[in-house]
Design a protein around this motif. Structure first.
Motif, PDB file in Angstrom:
ATOM      1  N   SER A 149      14.132  -2.979  16.580  1.00  0.00           N
ATOM      2  CA  SER A 149      14.161  -1.517  16.672  1.00  0.00           C
ATOM      3  C   SER A 149      14.265  -0.839  15.312  1.00  0.00           C
ATOM      4  CB  SER A 149      15.342  -1.077  17.549  1.00  0.00           C
ATOM      5  OG  SER A 149      16.558  -1.521  16.995  1.00  0.00           O
ATOM      6  N   ASN A 150      14.410  -1.630  14.250  1.00  0.00           N
ATOM      7  CA  ASN A 150      14.550  -1.069  12.904  1.00  0.00           C
ATOM      8  C   ASN A 150      13.217  -1.187  12.177  1.00  0.00           C
ATOM      9  OD1 ASN A 150      15.346  -0.319  10.306  1.00  0.00           O
ATOM     10  ND2 ASN A 150      17.380  -1.196  10.572  1.00  0.00           N
ATOM     11  N   TYR A 151      12.347  -0.168  12.366  1.00  0.00           N
ATOM     12  CA  TYR A 151      10.992  -0.246  11.839  1.00  0.00           C
ATOM     13  C   TYR A 151      10.955  -0.160  10.324  1.00  0.00           C
ATOM     14  CZ  TYR A 151      10.226   0.775  16.739  1.00  0.00           C
ATOM     15  OH  TYR A 151      10.260   0.732  18.099  1.00  0.00           O
ATOM     16  N   LYS A 152      11.891   0.578   9.744  1.00  0.00           N
ATOM     17  CA  LYS A 152      11.916   0.693   8.288  1.00  0.00           C
ATOM     18  C   LYS A 152      12.104  -0.671   7.636  1.00  0.00           C
ATOM     19  CE  LYS A 152      14.017   5.330   8.317  1.00  0.00           C
ATOM     20  NZ  LYS A 152      15.162   6.111   7.841  1.00  0.00           N
ATOM     21  N   MET A 153      13.118  -1.400   8.103  1.00  0.00           N
ATOM     22  CA  MET A 153      13.405  -2.691   7.506  1.00  0.00           C
ATOM     23  C   MET A 153      12.303  -3.702   7.800  1.00  0.00           C
ATOM     24  SD  MET A 153      16.081  -2.456   5.703  1.00  0.00           S
ATOM     25  CE  MET A 153      15.563  -0.793   5.286  1.00  0.00           C
ATOM     26  N   ASN A 154      11.691  -3.616   8.984  1.00  0.00           N
ATOM     27  CA  ASN A 154      10.585  -4.522   9.306  1.00  0.00           C
ATOM     28  C   ASN A 154       9.436  -4.356   8.333  1.00  0.00           C
ATOM     29  OD1 ASN A 154      10.847  -6.344  11.601  1.00  0.00           O
ATOM     30  ND2 ASN A 154      11.409  -4.519  12.739  1.00  0.00           N
ATOM     31  N   PHE A 155       9.052  -3.108   8.068  1.00  0.00           N
ATOM     32  CA  PHE A 155       7.978  -2.847   7.105  1.00  0.00           C
ATOM     33  C   PHE A 155       8.379  -3.318   5.711  1.00  0.00           C
ATOM     34  CE2 PHE A 155       5.964   0.256  10.029  1.00  0.00           C
ATOM     35  CZ  PHE A 155       4.654  -0.160   9.873  1.00  0.00           C
ATOM     36  N   PHE A 156       9.584  -2.990   5.323  1.00  0.00           N
ATOM     37  CA  PHE A 156      10.047  -3.316   3.980  1.00  0.00           C
ATOM     38  C   PHE A 156      10.070  -4.829   3.763  1.00  0.00           C
ATOM     39  CE2 PHE A 156      13.670  -2.730   0.729  1.00  0.00           C
ATOM     40  CZ  PHE A 156      12.753  -2.671  -0.299  1.00  0.00           C
ATOM     41  N   LYS A 163       7.899   7.382  12.744  1.00  0.00           N
ATOM     42  CA  LYS A 163       9.085   6.782  12.129  1.00  0.00           C
ATOM     43  C   LYS A 163       8.813   6.412  10.681  1.00  0.00           C
ATOM     44  CE  LYS A 163      11.231   4.912  16.309  1.00  0.00           C
ATOM     45  NZ  LYS A 163      12.539   5.539  16.115  1.00  0.00           N
ATOM     46  N   PHE A 164       7.577   5.983  10.429  1.00  0.00           N
ATOM     47  CA  PHE A 164       7.210   5.614   9.062  1.00  0.00           C
ATOM     48  C   PHE A 164       7.221   6.832   8.136  1.00  0.00           C
ATOM     49  CE2 PHE A 164       3.923   4.900   5.817  1.00  0.00           C
ATOM     50  CZ  PHE A 164       4.430   3.763   5.233  1.00  0.00           C
ATOM     51  N   PHE A 205      14.650   6.757  -0.852  1.00  0.00           N
ATOM     52  CA  PHE A 205      14.967   5.475  -1.486  1.00  0.00           C
ATOM     53  C   PHE A 205      14.084   4.357  -0.931  1.00  0.00           C
ATOM     54  CE2 PHE A 205      17.478   1.555  -1.747  1.00  0.00           C
ATOM     55  CZ  PHE A 205      17.737   1.531  -3.099  1.00  0.00           C
ATOM     56  N   ILE A 206      13.957   4.311   0.397  1.00  0.00           N
ATOM     57  CA  ILE A 206      13.125   3.277   1.018  1.00  0.00           C
ATOM     58  C   ILE A 206      11.658   3.484   0.655  1.00  0.00           C
ATOM     59  CG2 ILE A 206      12.315   2.363   3.222  1.00  0.00           C
ATOM     60  CD1 ILE A 206      15.082   1.454   2.516  1.00  0.00           C
ATOM     61  N   ASN A 207      11.205   4.741   0.632  1.00  0.00           N
ATOM     62  CA  ASN A 207       9.812   5.027   0.266  1.00  0.00           C
ATOM     63  C   ASN A 207       9.488   4.546  -1.141  1.00  0.00           C
ATOM     64  OD1 ASN A 207       8.340   6.189   2.377  1.00  0.00           O
ATOM     65  ND2 ASN A 207       9.445   8.105   2.184  1.00  0.00           N
ATOM     66  N   LEU A 208      10.423   4.725  -2.059  1.00  0.00           N
ATOM     67  CA  LEU A 208      10.196   4.329  -3.448  1.00  0.00           C
ATOM     68  C   LEU A 208       9.996   2.822  -3.551  1.00  0.00           C
ATOM     69  CD1 LEU A 208      10.147   4.934  -6.494  1.00  0.00           C
ATOM     70  CD2 LEU A 208      12.643   4.758  -6.471  1.00  0.00           C
ATOM     71  N   PHE A 209      10.893   2.053  -2.945  1.00  0.00           N
ATOM     72  CA  PHE A 209      10.784   0.604  -3.038  1.00  0.00           C
ATOM     73  C   PHE A 209       9.608   0.071  -2.224  1.00  0.00           C
ATOM     74  CE2 PHE A 209      14.975   0.956  -4.795  1.00  0.00           C
ATOM     75  CZ  PHE A 209      15.023  -0.094  -5.690  1.00  0.00           C
ATOM     76  N   PHE A 210       9.288   0.753  -1.136  1.00  0.00           N
ATOM     77  CA  PHE A 210       8.113   0.367  -0.354  1.00  0.00           C
ATOM     78  C   PHE A 210       6.846   0.553  -1.180  1.00  0.00           C
ATOM     79  CE2 PHE A 210       4.711   1.252   2.670  1.00  0.00           C
ATOM     80  CZ  PHE A 210       4.842   0.174   3.531  1.00  0.00           C
ATOM     81  N   PHE A 211       6.786   1.645  -1.928  1.00  0.00           N
ATOM     82  CA  PHE A 211       5.630   1.915  -2.778  1.00  0.00           C
ATOM     83  C   PHE A 211       5.495   0.849  -3.859  1.00  0.00           C
ATOM     84  CE2 PHE A 211       3.705   3.875  -6.516  1.00  0.00           C
ATOM     85  CZ  PHE A 211       2.530   4.373  -5.981  1.00  0.00           C
ATOM     86  N   ILE A 212       6.614   0.492  -4.496  1.00  0.00           N
ATOM     87  CA  ILE A 212       6.590  -0.523  -5.547  1.00  0.00           C
ATOM     88  C   ILE A 212       6.164  -1.868  -4.983  1.00  0.00           C
ATOM     89  CG2 ILE A 212       8.040  -1.803  -7.175  1.00  0.00           C
ATOM     90  CD1 ILE A 212       9.662   0.732  -7.557  1.00  0.00           C
ATOM     91  N   SER A 213       6.631  -2.195  -3.772  1.00  0.00           N
ATOM     92  CA  SER A 213       6.323  -3.484  -3.170  1.00  0.00           C
ATOM     93  C   SER A 213       4.877  -3.575  -2.738  1.00  0.00           C
ATOM     94  CB  SER A 213       7.236  -3.726  -1.965  1.00  0.00           C
ATOM     95  OG  SER A 213       8.579  -3.696  -2.338  1.00  0.00           O
ATOM     96  N   PHE A 214       4.282  -2.456  -2.315  1.00  0.00           N
ATOM     97  CA  PHE A 214       2.950  -2.510  -1.725  1.00  0.00           C
ATOM     98  C   PHE A 214       1.851  -2.531  -2.771  1.00  0.00           C
ATOM     99  CE2 PHE A 214      -0.033  -2.201   1.614  1.00  0.00           C
ATOM    100  CZ  PHE A 214      -1.043  -1.372   1.194  1.00  0.00           C
TER     101      PHE A 214
END
Length: 333
Positions: A227-234, A306-307, A313-322
């Motif tokens: 149910s935690n979509y943020k962490m799943n994507f990350f 949800k995305f 904070f999560i968006n920043l690290f998601f951007f760096i990771s992708f």
């Protein structure tokens, strides 16, 4: 003195500053001294934050003490002008540093410790604790020994990591595989080694902090994040990145290393390492499968909303990771 105060005042500053002190050392004895200081600063981490601290601390101390003994003994022997034995002394110094890093065939203690420690200690052992041995190895290495150890590390990590459910063991074998690339890079260019190591440490940090937060130790525990979509994507895109899948950030460090190594080393070894790195993608596939199945029955429009609502904070690290930081190659070249 309370444990937290002891760690904050003495241990954490000591373990953080010891690699920087080592880089300014101008003798083998001072390097050995900093190694021992770094060893004694990591043992409190093992004692205070692990369930099996007695076994782990003794095992780590014995392995590091034996390798340090070899290092100081043969480095002193180098001062004596035994030209007929100089190659042997160099090999023994290299072996002592490779034991400290946990490279094959000296990797069993590293895998065992990683499998029994908490995530923060795993992060320190797989990244920060390798800095001093690797920089020391830059000063004196045997090229053919590094070729052999790199090939062996690539092969064993790609084959032994295929049949495990423990994420800590998978991360351990992944660390050994990346270590083979770092060993090749340190022979060619300190700059490419620094870029590779820094990139690996950032990706490893982002993965382990989340695994530590949700206390995930095995692959099947990823279903608890359904149910935690943020962490799943990350987590998904960070595992894509650490496996070197383009166009992730982790691919850029492999791409730059391949370009440099292609100009400066034997081509068959490079091709073999690329193939073995591709095989490591297989034991990440089971993690990908578990994470992707979490989205299988989810309404895609709800998932998109949800995305969009990720915090900054999560968006920043998601951007760096992708995305690959292709601009990093400008100053490398």
């Amino acid at each position: 003195m309370k444990k937290s105060m002891f760690m904050t005042i003495y241990i954490i500053p000591m373990i953080l500053i010891s690699p920087f002190i080592m880089t300014s050392s101008n003798s083998w004895f001072s390097i050995w001294f900093i190694m021992e200081l770094n060893l004694m600063s990591f043992i409190p981490f093992i004692i205070f934050f692990n369930k099996f601290y007695k076994e782990l601390s003794i095992k780590y101390f014995i392995i590091q003490a034996i390798s340090s003994s070899f290092f100081i003994f043969f480095s002193n022997m180098m001062l004596i002008n035994f030209y007929n034995f100089k190659l042997i002394f160099t090999l023994m110094i290299n072996f002592s540093l490779l034991i400290k890093m946990g490279t094959p065939p000296f990797h069993n203690w590293f895998i065992n410790m990683m499998n029994n420690m908490n995530w923060i200690n795993c992060l320190i052992l797989s990244t920060w604790q390798k800095i001093i041995p690797m920089i020391s190895l830059m000063y004196m290495f045997n090229m053919y020994l590094i070729y052999l150890i790199s090939v062996l590390s690539s092969f064993l990590s790609a084959t032994f990591g295929l049949n495990h459910q423990s994420i800590r063991i998978i991360i351990s074998y992944s660390s050994i595989n990346h270590l083979s690339w770092m060993l090749m890079n340190l022979m060619i260019s300190e700059l490419t080694w620094l870029f590779y190591f820094s990139s690996y440490m950032i990706i490893n940090l982002s993965i382990i902090l989340i695994l530590n937060k949700f206390n995930i130790m095995f692959i099947n525990q990823f279903f608890s994040l359904k149910s935690n979509y943020k962490m799943n994507f990350f987590i998904l895109f960070n595992f894509f990145s650490i496996s070197g899948l383009p166009p992730m950030f982790g691919f850029s460090m492999k791409w730059i290393s391949i370009n440099y190594l292609n100009l400066n080393m034997i081509q068959p070894i490079l091709i073999f390492m690329i193939i073995m790195s591709s095989l490591t993608f297989l034991f990440y596939m089971r993690i990908y499968t578990n994470l992707i199945l979490n989205f299988k029955s989810t309404n895609k429009m709800i998932l998109f909303n949800k995305f969009k609502n990720f915090d900054t904070f999560i968006n920043l690290f998601f951007f760096i990771s992708f995305f690959n930081l292709w601009s990093m190659s400008i100053w490398i070249y």
